[in-house]
Design a protein around this motif. Structure first.
Motif, PDB file in Angstrom:
ATOM      1  N   ALA A  61       1.066  -1.341  -0.150  1.00 21.68           N
ATOM      2  CA  ALA A  61      -0.113   0.053  -0.529  1.00 21.68           C
ATOM      3  C   ALA A  61       0.543   1.316  -0.176  1.00 21.68           C
ATOM      4  O   ALA A  61       0.396   1.800   0.273  1.00 21.68           O
ATOM      5  CB  ALA A  61      -0.949  -0.165   1.215  1.00 21.68           C
ATOM      6  N   ALA A  68      -1.116   3.601  -2.521  1.00 21.55           N
ATOM      7  CA  ALA A  68      -2.429   3.139  -3.036  1.00 21.55           C
ATOM      8  C   ALA A  68      -2.737   5.142  -2.866  1.00 21.55           C
ATOM      9  O   ALA A  68      -4.759   4.507  -3.857  1.00 21.55           O
ATOM     10  CB  ALA A  68      -2.857   2.610  -1.293  1.00 21.55           C
ATOM     11  N   VAL A  69      -2.614   6.289  -2.111  1.00 22.80           N
ATOM     12  CA  VAL A  69      -3.415   7.074  -2.180  1.00 22.80           C
ATOM     13  C   VAL A  69      -2.893   7.487  -3.776  1.00 22.80           C
ATOM     14  O   VAL A  69      -3.950   7.570  -4.429  1.00 22.80           O
ATOM     15  CB  VAL A  69      -3.095   7.351  -1.210  1.00 22.80           C
ATOM     16  CG1 VAL A  69      -3.819   9.666  -1.351  1.00 22.80           C
ATOM     17  CG2 VAL A  69      -3.310   7.821   0.146  1.00 22.80           C
ATOM     18  N   ALA A  86      -5.159   5.441  -6.855  1.00 22.11           N
ATOM     19  CA  ALA A  86      -6.186   5.622  -6.199  1.00 22.11           C
ATOM     20  C   ALA A  86      -6.736   6.954  -6.697  1.00 22.11           C
ATOM     21  O   ALA A  86      -7.572   7.060  -7.983  1.00 22.11           O
ATOM     22  CB  ALA A  86      -7.052   6.110  -5.152  1.00 22.11           C
ATOM     23  N   GLU A  87      -6.369   7.951  -6.622  1.00 17.45           N
ATOM     24  CA  GLU A  87      -6.505   9.273  -7.190  1.00 17.45           C
ATOM     25  C   GLU A  87      -5.893   9.585  -8.359  1.00 17.45           C
ATOM     26  O   GLU A  87      -7.199   9.794  -9.071  1.00 17.45           O
ATOM     27  CB  GLU A  87      -5.232  10.080  -6.163  1.00 17.45           C
ATOM     28  CG  GLU A  87      -5.820  11.013  -4.756  1.00 17.45           C
ATOM     29  CD  GLU A  87      -4.476  11.385  -4.421  1.00 17.45           C
ATOM     30  OE1 GLU A  87      -5.028  11.889  -3.239  1.00 17.45           O
ATOM     31  OE2 GLU A  87      -3.669  12.502  -4.518  1.00 17.45           O
ATOM     32  N   ALA A 137      -6.203  -2.018  -1.002  1.00 22.47           N
ATOM     33  CA  ALA A 137      -5.974  -0.865  -0.501  1.00 22.47           C
ATOM     34  C   ALA A 137      -6.271   0.309  -1.841  1.00 22.47           C
ATOM     35  O   ALA A 137      -6.875   1.171  -1.370  1.00 22.47           O
ATOM     36  CB  ALA A 137      -4.598  -0.996  -0.463  1.00 22.47           C
ATOM     37  N   ILE A 138      -5.991  -0.479  -3.221  1.00 23.88           N
ATOM     38  CA  ILE A 138      -5.982   0.658  -4.124  1.00 23.88           C
ATOM     39  C   ILE A 138      -7.824   1.056  -3.914  1.00 23.88           C
ATOM     40  O   ILE A 138      -8.422   2.700  -4.113  1.00 23.88           O
ATOM     41  CB  ILE A 138      -5.293   0.477  -5.336  1.00 23.88           C
ATOM     42  CG1 ILE A 138      -4.018   0.587  -4.659  1.00 23.88           C
ATOM     43  CG2 ILE A 138      -5.722   1.330  -5.906  1.00 23.88           C
ATOM     44  CD1 ILE A 138      -3.526   0.466  -5.882  1.00 23.88           C
ATOM     45  N   ARG A 182     -10.154   0.084  -2.169  1.00 21.98           N
ATOM     46  CA  ARG A 182     -10.484   0.694  -1.381  1.00 21.98           C
ATOM     47  C   ARG A 182     -11.037   1.551  -0.895  1.00 21.98           C
ATOM     48  O   ARG A 182     -11.844   2.721  -1.274  1.00 21.98           O
ATOM     49  CB  ARG A 182     -10.958   0.202  -0.271  1.00 21.98           C
ATOM     50  CG  ARG A 182     -11.260   0.569   1.216  1.00 21.98           C
ATOM     51  CD  ARG A 182     -10.887  -0.253   2.360  1.00 21.98           C
ATOM     52  NE  ARG A 182     -12.566  -0.234   3.416  1.00 21.98           N
ATOM     53  CZ  ARG A 182     -12.114  -0.980   4.364  1.00 21.98           C
ATOM     54  NH1 ARG A 182     -11.559  -1.615   4.466  1.00 21.98           N
ATOM     55  NH2 ARG A 182     -13.470   0.096   5.490  1.00 21.98           N
ATOM     56  N   ILE A 183     -10.455   3.178  -1.877  1.00 25.85           N
ATOM     57  CA  ILE A 183     -10.166   4.508  -1.268  1.00 25.85           C
ATOM     58  C   ILE A 183     -10.279   4.796  -3.035  1.00 25.85           C
ATOM     59  O   ILE A 183     -11.057   5.660  -2.411  1.00 25.85           O
ATOM     60  CB  ILE A 183      -8.279   4.880  -1.387  1.00 25.85           C
ATOM     61  CG1 ILE A 183      -7.749   4.599  -0.160  1.00 25.85           C
ATOM     62  CG2 ILE A 183      -8.870   6.342  -2.290  1.00 25.85           C
ATOM     63  CD1 ILE A 183      -6.382   4.701  -0.013  1.00 25.85           C
ATOM     64  N   ARG A 207     -13.912   5.027  -2.136  1.00 30.79           N
ATOM     65  CA  ARG A 207     -14.300   5.767  -0.890  1.00 30.79           C
ATOM     66  C   ARG A 207     -14.432   7.737  -1.918  1.00 30.79           C
ATOM     67  O   ARG A 207     -15.370   8.341  -0.976  1.00 30.79           O
ATOM     68  CB  ARG A 207     -13.482   6.338  -0.056  1.00 30.79           C
ATOM     69  CG  ARG A 207     -13.187   6.861   0.779  1.00 30.79           C
ATOM     70  CD  ARG A 207     -12.720   7.075   2.254  1.00 30.79           C
ATOM     71  NE  ARG A 207     -11.125   8.164   1.471  1.00 30.79           N
ATOM     72  CZ  ARG A 207      -9.867   7.981   2.035  1.00 30.79           C
ATOM     73  NH1 ARG A 207      -9.751   6.928   2.294  1.00 30.79           N
ATOM     74  NH2 ARG A 207      -8.788   8.128   1.331  1.00 30.79           N
ATOM     75  N   ILE A 208     -13.449   7.614  -2.908  1.00 29.03           N
ATOM     76  CA  ILE A 208     -13.425   9.268  -3.604  1.00 29.03           C
ATOM     77  C   ILE A 208     -15.039   9.050  -4.391  1.00 29.03           C
ATOM     78  O   ILE A 208     -15.292  10.391  -4.748  1.00 29.03           O
ATOM     79  CB  ILE A 208     -12.567   9.376  -4.525  1.00 29.03           C
ATOM     80  CG1 ILE A 208     -10.783   8.535  -3.463  1.00 29.03           C
ATOM     81  CG2 ILE A 208     -12.319  10.119  -5.519  1.00 29.03           C
ATOM     82  CD1 ILE A 208      -9.609   9.042  -4.208  1.00 29.03           C
ATOM     83  N   ASP A 260     -19.149  -0.180   3.624  1.00 26.10           N
ATOM     84  CA  ASP A 260     -18.322   0.796   2.955  1.00 26.10           C
ATOM     85  C   ASP A 260     -18.817   1.517   1.766  1.00 26.10           C
ATOM     86  O   ASP A 260     -19.131   2.316   2.039  1.00 26.10           O
ATOM     87  CB  ASP A 260     -17.505   0.135   2.269  1.00 26.10           C
ATOM     88  CG  ASP A 260     -16.395   0.164   2.809  1.00 26.10           C
ATOM     89  OD1 ASP A 260     -15.756   0.535   3.860  1.00 26.10           O
ATOM     90  OD2 ASP A 260     -15.210  -0.920   2.820  1.00 26.10           O
TER      91      ASP A 260
END
Length: 353
Positions: free
Chosen positions: A118, A121-122, A125-126, A177-178, A180-181, A184-185, A208
């Motif tokens: 991860a 991951a952020v 994802a972005e 991990a990716i 899931r982010i 969320r976005i 979620d």
């Protein structure tokens, strides 16, 4: 004294590793040496028995002289390297998986291999959401047109306009991990999110706000599909000509995970027929793609050169994760993220009276 080799590159520099280790393990008995591998200025590739590696085996063997610990992102830890590095006991690879390490050879040599799950991951994802928006709203295409001197007002014609995330149904293939982010976005955009992941906990996904579905249902219902699964023998060409035909007409497909998850051969025809309304790619079956690659001339394609994880925060996070496991190892604790735990079991058994 414990000698540590920091094999950095032009993304995660050796100095990042050294500074992070010193911060986590402020000990007087640590010595360091470093090398700088050519990635990303020179593409990674297979070296010996490992994949996605950079540098050379002879260079690494020379650099490892006397090293008990090595930390890297891309160095090629092949069986030959282990045969010439008798002092080595721990390799920490600051990637989601140590694909540049021959795990079988490491295990046979009694070398623990840790990694950094991860770490990106952020960032990934972005980036995936950015690719979605670029493809859905024709951002890249219209940017290129305007820079070429073409004011394409016809993109305001109904049949040429884009799609909104608000109210759309987006299917995520893979919910680690990716994924899931990303979910969320997307939920913040007002998107309905579906997910296919045989290994995910349905109750956790429901908590979620994500609906768990099978792959065929996801493809039939999603106006946007985004890939976030790991590449294994089981997931190779998970999306192919047969199941891509299930997509609604005009669907958008995003792959920022691994090239091998997707069969690229049918994509040009799917784009030209309108079955795919747009395609956004950061990864490819061959990297870089050859000059004559058919998707270069296909309509409505957004392409970036494997950049999803490329942020400064990712580099710092990667160094932080592996340095924490190195600090644990130095104090006799088990590292948290170990790819070959059999070595730890063997060492523990050997240490018993």
């Amino acid at each position: 004294m414990t000698h540590i080799l920091a094999a950095g590159d032009h993304f995660v520099a050796a100095s990042l590793f050294i500074d992070a280790i010193r911060a986590r393990a402020p000990r007087e008995d640590l010595t360091f040496s470093s090398i700088t591998l050519p990635w990303p200025h020179t593409p990674f590739g297979p070296i010996g028995s490992v994949h996605e590696a950079s540098g050379s085996v002879p260079e690494l063997i020379d650099a490892l002289a006397g090293a008990r610990i090595a930390v890297t992102q891309m160095a090629p830890f092949t069986a030959e390297v282990f045969a010439h590095a008798p002092d080595l006991r721990l390799i920490s690879v600051c990637r989601g998986g140590p694909v540049n390490v021959d795990l079988e050879a490491a295990t046979q040599a009694g070398v623990v291999v840790s990694f950094a799950p991860a770490r990106n991951a952020v960032a990934a994802a972005e980036f995936a959401v950015g690719l979605m928006l670029s493809a859905m709203r024709r951002i890249v295409t219209t940017d290129s047109e305007l820079k070429a001197g073409n004011w394409r007002g016809d993109y305001y014609a109904f049949e040429n306009t884009g799609l909104e995330l608000d109210g759309a149904t987006v299917g995520l293939i893979g919910y680690g991990a990716i994924g899931r982010i990303v979910a969320r976005i997307l939920l913040a955009f007002g998107t309905t999110v579906l997910a296919y992941d045989p290994y995910a906990n349905p109750a956790a996904l429901a908590a979620d706000g994500v609906e768990v579905v099978d792959l065929e249902d996801l493809l039939r219902r999603s106006s946007v599909v985004s890939l976030h699964a790991r590449l294994t023998a089981e997931t190779h060409h998970l999306l192919n000509a047969e199941n891509l035909a299930l997509l609604p007409h005009g669907a958008v497909l995003v792959n920022s995970a691994r090239g091998g998850l997707l069969d690229y051969a049918p994509l040009p025809d799917l784009l030209r027929s309108g079955r795919l309304g747009a395609l956004a790619l950061d990864v490819y079956d061959v990297e870089p793609p050859p000059p004559e690659w058919p998707l270069f001339s296909a309509p409505n394609v957004v392409m970036t050169p494997h950049l999803a994880g490329a942020t400064q925060q990712t580099a710092h996070r990667a160094a932080s994760i592996v340095s924490a496991d190195i600090a644990r190892y130095l104090t006799g604790e088990k590292p948290l993220h170990v790819a070959n735990p059999l070595v730890l079991d063997t060492l523990a058994e050997t240490a018993r009276p």
